[in-house]
Motif scaffolding. Structure first.
Motif, PDB file in Angstrom:
ATOM      1  N   ILE A 192      10.298   3.286  17.099  1.00 13.93           N
ATOM      2  CA  ILE A 192      10.683   3.120  15.695  1.00 13.93           C
ATOM      3  C   ILE A 192       9.878   1.999  15.044  1.00 13.93           C
ATOM      4  N   MET A 193       9.381   1.066  15.837  1.00 14.58           N
ATOM      5  CA  MET A 193       8.591  -0.035  15.291  1.00 14.58           C
ATOM      6  C   MET A 193       7.293   0.444  14.637  1.00 14.58           C
ATOM      7  N   LEU A 194       6.864   1.665  14.937  1.00 14.00           N
ATOM      8  CA  LEU A 194       5.660   2.190  14.291  1.00 14.00           C
ATOM      9  C   LEU A 194       5.840   2.320  12.778  1.00 14.00           C
ATOM     10  N   PHE A 195       7.075   2.432  12.321  1.00 13.43           N
ATOM     11  CA  PHE A 195       7.355   2.498  10.887  1.00 13.43           C
ATOM     12  C   PHE A 195       7.365   1.114  10.237  1.00 13.43           C
ATOM     13  N   SER A 196       7.399   0.053  11.039  1.00  8.77           N
ATOM     14  CA  SER A 196       7.643  -1.283  10.498  1.00  8.77           C
ATOM     15  C   SER A 196       6.533  -1.827   9.597  1.00  8.77           C
ATOM     16  N   PRO A 197       5.233  -1.551   9.840  1.00 13.64           N
ATOM     17  CA  PRO A 197       4.236  -2.045   8.874  1.00 13.64           C
ATOM     18  C   PRO A 197       4.458  -1.479   7.471  1.00 13.64           C
ATOM     19  N   GLY A 198       4.757  -0.195   7.393  1.00 17.38           N
ATOM     20  CA  GLY A 198       5.052   0.402   6.096  1.00 17.38           C
ATOM     21  C   GLY A 198       6.301  -0.170   5.475  1.00 17.38           C
ATOM     22  N   LEU A 199       7.345  -0.370   6.285  1.00 17.84           N
ATOM     23  CA  LEU A 199       8.591  -0.933   5.771  1.00 17.84           C
ATOM     24  C   LEU A 199       8.378  -2.357   5.269  1.00 17.84           C
ATOM     25  N   LEU A 200       7.598  -3.144   5.988  1.00 23.62           N
ATOM     26  CA  LEU A 200       7.311  -4.516   5.563  1.00 23.62           C
ATOM     27  C   LEU A 200       6.630  -4.530   4.197  1.00 23.62           C
ATOM     28  N   PHE A 201       5.642  -3.644   4.014  1.00 20.08           N
ATOM     29  CA  PHE A 201       4.959  -3.549   2.718  1.00 20.08           C
ATOM     30  C   PHE A 201       5.942  -3.168   1.611  1.00 20.08           C
ATOM     31  N   ILE A 202       6.784  -2.191   1.874  1.00 21.75           N
ATOM     32  CA  ILE A 202       7.746  -1.723   0.872  1.00 21.75           C
ATOM     33  C   ILE A 202       8.695  -2.849   0.463  1.00 21.75           C
ATOM     34  N   LEU A 203       9.211  -3.577   1.452  1.00 17.40           N
ATOM     35  CA  LEU A 203      10.142  -4.662   1.150  1.00 17.40           C
ATOM     36  C   LEU A 203       9.464  -5.769   0.354  1.00 17.40           C
ATOM     37  N   MET A 204       8.222  -6.090   0.702  1.00  8.52           N
ATOM     38  CA  MET A 204       7.503  -7.131  -0.033  1.00  8.52           C
ATOM     39  C   MET A 204       7.290  -6.722  -1.486  1.00  8.52           C
ATOM     40  N   VAL A 205       6.958  -5.463  -1.717  1.00  7.93           N
ATOM     41  CA  VAL A 205       6.738  -4.979  -3.078  1.00  7.93           C
ATOM     42  C   VAL A 205       8.034  -4.941  -3.867  1.00  7.93           C
ATOM     43  N   ARG A 289      -4.691   3.093  -0.222  1.00 10.54           N
ATOM     44  CA  ARG A 289      -3.595   3.931  -0.719  1.00 10.54           C
ATOM     45  C   ARG A 289      -2.372   3.137  -1.149  1.00 10.54           C
ATOM     46  N   TRP A 290      -1.808   2.351  -0.233  1.00  5.99           N
ATOM     47  CA  TRP A 290      -0.500   1.756  -0.502  1.00  5.99           C
ATOM     48  C   TRP A 290      -0.520   0.822  -1.714  1.00  5.99           C
ATOM     49  N   ARG A 291      -1.517  -0.060  -1.762  1.00  4.95           N
ATOM     50  CA  ARG A 291      -1.497  -1.063  -2.830  1.00  4.95           C
ATOM     51  C   ARG A 291      -1.842  -0.486  -4.201  1.00  4.95           C
ATOM     52  N   LYS A 292      -2.270   0.785  -4.244  1.00  5.31           N
ATOM     53  CA  LYS A 292      -2.586   1.433  -5.512  1.00  5.31           C
ATOM     54  C   LYS A 292      -1.408   2.198  -6.094  1.00  5.31           C
ATOM     55  N   LEU A 293      -0.286   2.176  -5.395  1.00  2.98           N
ATOM     56  CA  LEU A 293       0.884   2.898  -5.888  1.00  2.98           C
ATOM     57  C   LEU A 293       1.570   2.099  -7.002  1.00  2.98           C
ATOM     58  N   THR A 294       2.095   2.830  -7.961  1.00  5.02           N
ATOM     59  CA  THR A 294       2.777   2.193  -9.083  1.00  5.02           C
ATOM     60  C   THR A 294       4.036   1.466  -8.607  1.00  5.02           C
ATOM     61  N   LYS A 295       4.245   0.282  -9.134  1.00  4.93           N
ATOM     62  CA  LYS A 295       5.441  -0.493  -8.833  1.00  4.93           C
ATOM     63  C   LYS A 295       6.398  -0.400 -10.020  1.00  4.93           C
ATOM     64  N   PRO A 296       7.706  -0.292  -9.753  1.00  7.70           N
ATOM     65  CA  PRO A 296       8.342  -0.151  -8.438  1.00  7.70           C
ATOM     66  C   PRO A 296       8.053   1.205  -7.804  1.00  7.70           C
ATOM     67  N   LEU A 297       8.198   1.260  -6.502  1.00  7.51           N
ATOM     68  CA  LEU A 297       7.897   2.475  -5.759  1.00  7.51           C
ATOM     69  C   LEU A 297       8.985   3.525  -5.965  1.00  7.51           C
ATOM     70  N   ASP A 298       8.558   4.776  -6.158  1.00  5.61           N
ATOM     71  CA  ASP A 298       9.555   5.847  -6.240  1.00  5.61           C
ATOM     72  C   ASP A 298       9.871   6.355  -4.837  1.00  5.61           C
ATOM     73  N   ALA A 299      10.833   7.248  -4.751  1.00  8.59           N
ATOM     74  CA  ALA A 299      11.310   7.731  -3.449  1.00  8.59           C
ATOM     75  C   ALA A 299      10.189   8.400  -2.654  1.00  8.59           C
ATOM     76  N   LYS A 300       9.358   9.183  -3.338  1.00  8.14           N
ATOM     77  CA  LYS A 300       8.274   9.885  -2.645  1.00  8.14           C
ATOM     78  C   LYS A 300       7.272   8.900  -2.072  1.00  8.14           C
ATOM     79  N   SER A 301       6.943   7.857  -2.833  1.00  6.89           N
ATOM     80  CA  SER A 301       5.994   6.850  -2.349  1.00  6.89           C
ATOM     81  C   SER A 301       6.552   6.117  -1.141  1.00  6.89           C
ATOM     82  N   ILE A 302       7.838   5.765  -1.164  1.00  7.44           N
ATOM     83  CA  ILE A 302       8.470   5.097  -0.026  1.00  7.44           C
ATOM     84  C   ILE A 302       8.377   5.970   1.211  1.00  7.44           C
ATOM     85  N   LEU A 303       8.656   7.253   1.036  1.00  2.69           N
ATOM     86  CA  LEU A 303       8.613   8.177   2.171  1.00  2.69           C
ATOM     87  C   LEU A 303       7.207   8.266   2.754  1.00  2.69           C
TER      88      LEU A 303
END
Length: 393
Positions: A192-205, A289-303
């Motif tokens: 499950i830790m493989l998801f953690s880099p993405g989750l960390l980015f999402i939480l920071m944003v 990819r990630w840093r070019k997403l519009t903030k706040p992130l929508d559900a699709k971007s989070i997924l």
């Protein structure tokens, strides 16, 4: 009259297959089919013992009062999963008459799969990440995934169930409960830790640095509390056994690197190279990819951030075993359909990946094709998506 009726039927089928708004209707029909399929598998397909008996032996030691993790063992070797695994499978131990009632365990995992599948439907409905026909792929195209649940009783699907439950809360931006469930999923299996880099980015944003630190502290506190009985007995033994990132895998079980000589597969330098590629791809997907997403992130971007973080980790994994297919099987359509890959190529890749995971034992050809698909998918995730409308300066 007949022609008009046929046209109405065709239009209805097209809507059900291709309009995201129809996801719940198709999902309900697929769940009915899944109920029948799982019963059929349990009743008609021979159960194969792999790890269930070992799981029961491991938790039996805990039940009998052994809290030293280095002393918890099964017939396949020592216990190598964190404490959440022990608690979950202790419950299953009691429910299934000390693990002896295999048929009941199979039906419990069949119910687990229905809940798991329902969560996938709800997540895809919320994010509109794929058309409903992807559910037909999930239901009818994978013997391996059904086998992982009902015929093998692995802990991987249990961990992934809680992971998808956490994602369900994440896409609703309920970060506290999502992080708590995410941490519990980690306590069942470390993948499950493989998801953690993405989750960390999402939480920071979404939440900022201070709040992200609070959520990280929450996850750490949960791990500490779950592991407390074992940490008090032998802290080094618990950490070493349950969070061993350097654990060596057997070449005979590899699905993804059969094409390599065994000495290369076992080489420490090969593992270091994979780690470097993993880190490099995460940096690349963040920058491109990630840093070019519009903030706040929508559900699709989070997924897609979470799924791509996991996919990159799997593509760079030192070894994949057959039960690991569940780590990303249900994420693949959402990932691949978000890229500019042509739809026929996406369908071909999904079919090839499925065939590779169903080739036992793995071959030079199957492992090569699997890694080629992983490579194509990873490169495609670095490129602009199919509709790039979410730009920021």
């Amino acid at each position: 009259m007949v022609v008009r009726w046929l046209q109405d039927v065709v239009n209805l089928v097209q809507r059900l297959l291709f309009e995201p708004s129809q996801m719940l209707k198709v999902g309900f029909l697929c769940l009915l089919a899944e109920s029948f399929i799982n019963v059929l598998i349990v009743e008609k397909v021979k159960y194969t013992e792999i790890d269930w008996k070992a799981y029961m032996d491991e938790v039996e030691g805990f039940i009998n009062g052994t809290y030293d993790y280095t002393q918890l063992k099964g017939e396949t070797g020592p216990l190598v999963y964190p404490s959440g695994f022990v608690y979950v499978f202790t419950g299953l131990y009691y429910i299934t008459n000390q693990g002896a009632n295999i048929k009941l365990a199979q039906y419990l995992f069949g119910v687990l799969y229905l809940v798991f599948y329902g969560l996938i439907v709800l997540i895809l409905k919320k994010t509109e990440a794929v058309p409903p026909f992807a559910l037909l792929f999930f239901t009818f195209a994978s013997y391996r995934v059904h086998s992982i649940f009902a015929l093998r009783l692995f802990n991987d699907p249990v961990a992934m169930l809680f992971l998808y439950l956490a994602i369900y809360f994440f896409i609703q931006k309920k970060w506290f409960i999502g992080c708590a469930i995410f941490s519990f999923a980690v306590s069942i299996k470390m993948n499950i830790m493989l998801f953690s880099p993405g989750l960390l980015f999402i939480l920071m944003v979404e939440e900022g640095f201070i709040q992200t630190c609070i959520y990280i502290s929450l996850c750490g506190t949960i791990q500490l509390l779950l592991g407390l009985p074992f940490l008090l007995e032998n802290p080094y033994g618990y950490i070493k056994m349950s969070f061993d990132l350097g654990r060596q895998f057997f070449f005979k079980w590899t699905v993804n690197y059969r094409f390599l000589p065994e000495n290369v597969f076992l080489s420490r330098y090969f593992h270091i190279c994979l780690l470097a590629v993993h880190i490099g791809l995460l940096i690349a997907v963040f920058m491109l990819r990630w840093r070019k997403l519009t903030k706040p992130l929508d559900a699709k971007s989070i997924l897609l951030i979470l799924f791509s973080s996991n996919f990159i980790g799997i593509a760079c994994a030192r070894s994949l075993h057959y039960q690991f297919y569940i780590w990303y099987y249900h994420t693949l359509p959402a990932l691949f359909f978000s890229t500019k890959l042509p739809v026929p190529l996406v369908m071909l890749m999904l079919g090839c990946i499925e065939l590779c995971w169903n080739t036992y034992p793995s071959t030079v050809l199957s492992s090569s094709v699997l890694q080629i698909c992983h490579l194509i998918g990873a490169v495609a995730l670095l490129l602009p998506p199919r509709t790039e409308k979410r730009k920021i300066s």
